[in-house]
Motif scaffolding. Structure first.
Motif, PDB file in Angstrom:
ATOM      1  N   THR A  70      51.018  12.742 -25.542  1.00 40.91           N
ATOM      2  CA  THR A  70      49.977  13.525 -24.875  1.00 40.91           C
ATOM      3  C   THR A  70      48.653  13.279 -25.585  1.00 40.91           C
ATOM      4  O   THR A  70      48.575  13.347 -26.812  1.00 40.91           O
ATOM      5  CB  THR A  70      50.313  15.030 -24.931  1.00 40.91           C
ATOM      6  OG1 THR A  70      51.585  15.237 -24.316  1.00 40.91           O
ATOM      7  CG2 THR A  70      49.246  15.860 -24.230  1.00 40.91           C
ATOM      8  N   LYS A  71      47.612  12.994 -24.794  1.00 40.02           N
ATOM      9  CA  LYS A  71      46.297  12.780 -25.376  1.00 40.02           C
ATOM     10  C   LYS A  71      45.690  14.125 -25.768  1.00 40.02           C
ATOM     11  O   LYS A  71      45.613  15.041 -24.947  1.00 40.02           O
ATOM     12  CB  LYS A  71      45.376  12.059 -24.401  1.00 40.02           C
ATOM     13  CG  LYS A  71      44.025  11.676 -24.999  1.00 40.02           C
ATOM     14  CD  LYS A  71      43.129  10.974 -24.005  1.00 40.02           C
ATOM     15  CE  LYS A  71      43.538   9.524 -23.942  1.00 40.02           C
ATOM     16  NZ  LYS A  71      42.531   8.710 -23.216  1.00 40.02           N
ATOM     17  N   ARG A  72      45.287  14.247 -27.010  1.00 45.21           N
ATOM     18  CA  ARG A  72      44.637  15.459 -27.522  1.00 45.21           C
ATOM     19  C   ARG A  72      43.198  15.119 -27.860  1.00 45.21           C
ATOM     20  O   ARG A  72      42.928  14.171 -28.579  1.00 45.21           O
ATOM     21  CB  ARG A  72      45.342  15.965 -28.788  1.00 45.21           C
ATOM     22  CG  ARG A  72      46.801  16.268 -28.605  1.00 45.21           C
ATOM     23  CD  ARG A  72      46.998  17.549 -27.838  1.00 45.21           C
ATOM     24  NE  ARG A  72      48.426  17.778 -27.611  1.00 45.21           N
ATOM     25  CZ  ARG A  72      48.920  18.923 -27.255  1.00 45.21           C
ATOM     26  NH1 ARG A  72      48.145  19.967 -27.060  1.00 45.21           N
ATOM     27  NH2 ARG A  72      50.218  19.043 -27.057  1.00 45.21           N
ATOM     28  N   SER A  73      42.289  15.925 -27.334  1.00 38.90           N
ATOM     29  CA  SER A  73      40.864  15.690 -27.542  1.00 38.90           C
ATOM     30  C   SER A  73      40.178  17.005 -27.866  1.00 38.90           C
ATOM     31  O   SER A  73      40.569  18.056 -27.348  1.00 38.90           O
ATOM     32  CB  SER A  73      40.243  15.085 -26.279  1.00 38.90           C
ATOM     33  OG  SER A  73      38.849  15.015 -26.403  1.00 38.90           O
ATOM     34  N   ASN A  74      39.174  16.931 -28.710  1.00 36.43           N
ATOM     35  CA  ASN A  74      38.392  18.132 -28.991  1.00 36.43           C
ATOM     36  C   ASN A  74      37.271  18.308 -27.971  1.00 36.43           C
ATOM     37  O   ASN A  74      36.564  19.305 -28.003  1.00 36.43           O
ATOM     38  CB  ASN A  74      37.834  18.109 -30.413  1.00 36.43           C
ATOM     39  CG  ASN A  74      36.826  17.001 -30.641  1.00 36.43           C
ATOM     40  OD1 ASN A  74      36.864  15.959 -29.986  1.00 36.43           O
ATOM     41  ND2 ASN A  74      35.948  17.206 -31.594  1.00 36.43           N
ATOM     42  N   ASN A  75      37.138  17.381 -27.048  1.00 40.58           N
ATOM     43  CA  ASN A  75      36.115  17.463 -26.018  1.00 40.58           C
ATOM     44  C   ASN A  75      36.411  18.653 -25.106  1.00 40.58           C
ATOM     45  O   ASN A  75      37.453  18.711 -24.469  1.00 40.58           O
ATOM     46  CB  ASN A  75      36.076  16.166 -25.205  1.00 40.58           C
ATOM     47  CG  ASN A  75      34.915  16.117 -24.254  1.00 40.58           C
ATOM     48  OD1 ASN A  75      33.939  16.850 -24.421  1.00 40.58           O
ATOM     49  ND2 ASN A  75      34.990  15.264 -23.258  1.00 40.58           N
ATOM     50  N   GLY A  76      35.514  19.608 -25.094  1.00 40.97           N
ATOM     51  CA  GLY A  76      35.675  20.771 -24.228  1.00 40.97           C
ATOM     52  C   GLY A  76      36.583  21.849 -24.796  1.00 40.97           C
ATOM     53  O   GLY A  76      36.858  22.831 -24.112  1.00 40.97           O
ATOM     54  N   PRO A  86      51.048  20.139 -32.029  1.00 41.56           N
ATOM     55  CA  PRO A  86      51.024  18.681 -32.016  1.00 41.56           C
ATOM     56  C   PRO A  86      50.725  18.057 -33.379  1.00 41.56           C
ATOM     57  O   PRO A  86      50.000  18.620 -34.195  1.00 41.56           O
ATOM     58  CB  PRO A  86      49.910  18.347 -31.019  1.00 41.56           C
ATOM     59  CG  PRO A  86      49.044  19.545 -30.971  1.00 41.56           C
ATOM     60  CD  PRO A  86      49.911  20.720 -31.308  1.00 41.56           C
ATOM     61  N   LEU A  87      51.302  16.870 -33.564  1.00 44.43           N
ATOM     62  CA  LEU A  87      50.977  16.008 -34.695  1.00 44.43           C
ATOM     63  C   LEU A  87      50.291  14.778 -34.112  1.00 44.43           C
ATOM     64  O   LEU A  87      50.899  14.029 -33.337  1.00 44.43           O
ATOM     65  CB  LEU A  87      52.243  15.598 -35.452  1.00 44.43           C
ATOM     66  CG  LEU A  87      53.068  16.732 -36.058  1.00 44.43           C
ATOM     67  CD1 LEU A  87      54.330  16.176 -36.712  1.00 44.43           C
ATOM     68  CD2 LEU A  87      52.247  17.539 -37.058  1.00 44.43           C
ATOM     69  N   LEU A  88      49.032  14.580 -34.466  1.00 41.41           N
ATOM     70  CA  LEU A  88      48.265  13.471 -33.907  1.00 41.41           C
ATOM     71  C   LEU A  88      48.540  12.183 -34.673  1.00 41.41           C
ATOM     72  O   LEU A  88      48.652  12.178 -35.899  1.00 41.41           O
ATOM     73  CB  LEU A  88      46.769  13.785 -33.948  1.00 41.41           C
ATOM     74  CG  LEU A  88      46.320  15.101 -33.307  1.00 41.41           C
ATOM     75  CD1 LEU A  88      44.803  15.189 -33.302  1.00 41.41           C
ATOM     76  CD2 LEU A  88      46.875  15.260 -31.919  1.00 41.41           C
ATOM     77  N   LYS A  92      28.715  19.307 -37.201  1.00 43.03           N
ATOM     78  CA  LYS A  92      29.335  19.230 -35.874  1.00 43.03           C
ATOM     79  C   LYS A  92      30.423  18.159 -35.934  1.00 43.03           C
ATOM     80  O   LYS A  92      30.191  17.058 -36.441  1.00 43.03           O
ATOM     81  CB  LYS A  92      28.281  18.875 -34.827  1.00 43.03           C
ATOM     82  CG  LYS A  92      28.810  18.739 -33.418  1.00 43.03           C
ATOM     83  CD  LYS A  92      28.880  20.065 -32.725  1.00 43.03           C
ATOM     84  CE  LYS A  92      29.118  19.865 -31.231  1.00 43.03           C
ATOM     85  NZ  LYS A  92      29.722  21.002 -30.616  1.00 43.03           N
ATOM     86  N   VAL A  93      31.595  18.493 -35.446  1.00 41.87           N
ATOM     87  CA  VAL A  93      32.718  17.563 -35.471  1.00 41.87           C
ATOM     88  C   VAL A  93      32.488  16.479 -34.419  1.00 41.87           C
ATOM     89  O   VAL A  93      32.107  16.779 -33.282  1.00 41.87           O
ATOM     90  CB  VAL A  93      34.028  18.328 -35.187  1.00 41.87           C
ATOM     91  CG1 VAL A  93      35.201  17.386 -35.043  1.00 41.87           C
ATOM     92  CG2 VAL A  93      34.282  19.345 -36.276  1.00 41.87           C
ATOM     93  N   PRO A  94      32.717  15.205 -34.781  1.00 44.41           N
ATOM     94  CA  PRO A  94      32.573  14.142 -33.784  1.00 44.41           C
ATOM     95  C   PRO A  94      33.653  14.258 -32.704  1.00 44.41           C
ATOM     96  O   PRO A  94      34.726  14.815 -32.950  1.00 44.41           O
ATOM     97  CB  PRO A  94      32.763  12.859 -34.603  1.00 44.41           C
ATOM     98  CG  PRO A  94      33.552  13.269 -35.791  1.00 44.41           C
ATOM     99  CD  PRO A  94      33.167  14.699 -36.077  1.00 44.41           C
TER     100      PRO A  94
END
Length: 149
Positions: free
Chosen positions: A18-24, A86-88, A6-8
């Protein structure tokens, strides 16, 4: 990070602030770590993802690149190469460390692509520092497999 893990949860700013999140996140994610903006191998890789971007969209996936460059470096790199994804900015290598992306010869940041399913599990890992185009082919192959399951 291994296949099946599972990815953290993570959250980083991209080249546009822009904030990029894997949450949701409810779509598959192709997360590729590359060593450095504006180097020949990395340019080939990011342009490969750019050129196949429409296919990634058809396959229902998002594509995000990651390196420790600054937002201004990423923005110039993205604009120069007309990137649509996007490039994080992983300034302190926190995401690279969380994913355990190795250094090559203890010096160079590794080039690793993770294909993550819509439930946040790693489905595929591809490591190859020198063959950027193969990262794109592998990601597409695995996304097609996921789609057919």
């Amino acid at each position: 990070m291994q296949i099946g893990d599972k990815v953290p949860q993570f959250s980083l700013l991209d080249q546009n602030g822009t904030k990029r999140s894997n949450n949701g996140l409810k779509t598959p994610l192709v997360l590729f770590f590359y060593p450095k903006d504006d180097t020949p191998g990395c340019t080939i890789e990011v342009c490969g993802f750019r050129d196949k971007y429409d296919l990634f969209k058809v396959l229902g996936a998002q594509v995000w690149g990651v390196s420790n460059g600054s937002s201004s470096s990423h923005l110039a790199f993205a604009n120069k190469n007309k990137l649509q994804y996007p490039l994080l900015c992983d300034k302190n290598d926190s995401l690279r460390k969380a994913f355990k992306v190795p250094k090559v010869l203890g010096l160079l940041d590794g080039r690793v692509t993770y294909v993550i399913d819509r439930n946040g599990f790693v489905k595929h890992i591809f490591r190859d520092l020198l063959n950027g185009p193969e990262h794109i082919k592998e990601a597409i192959r695995v996304l097609k497999e996921i789609q057919n399951q």
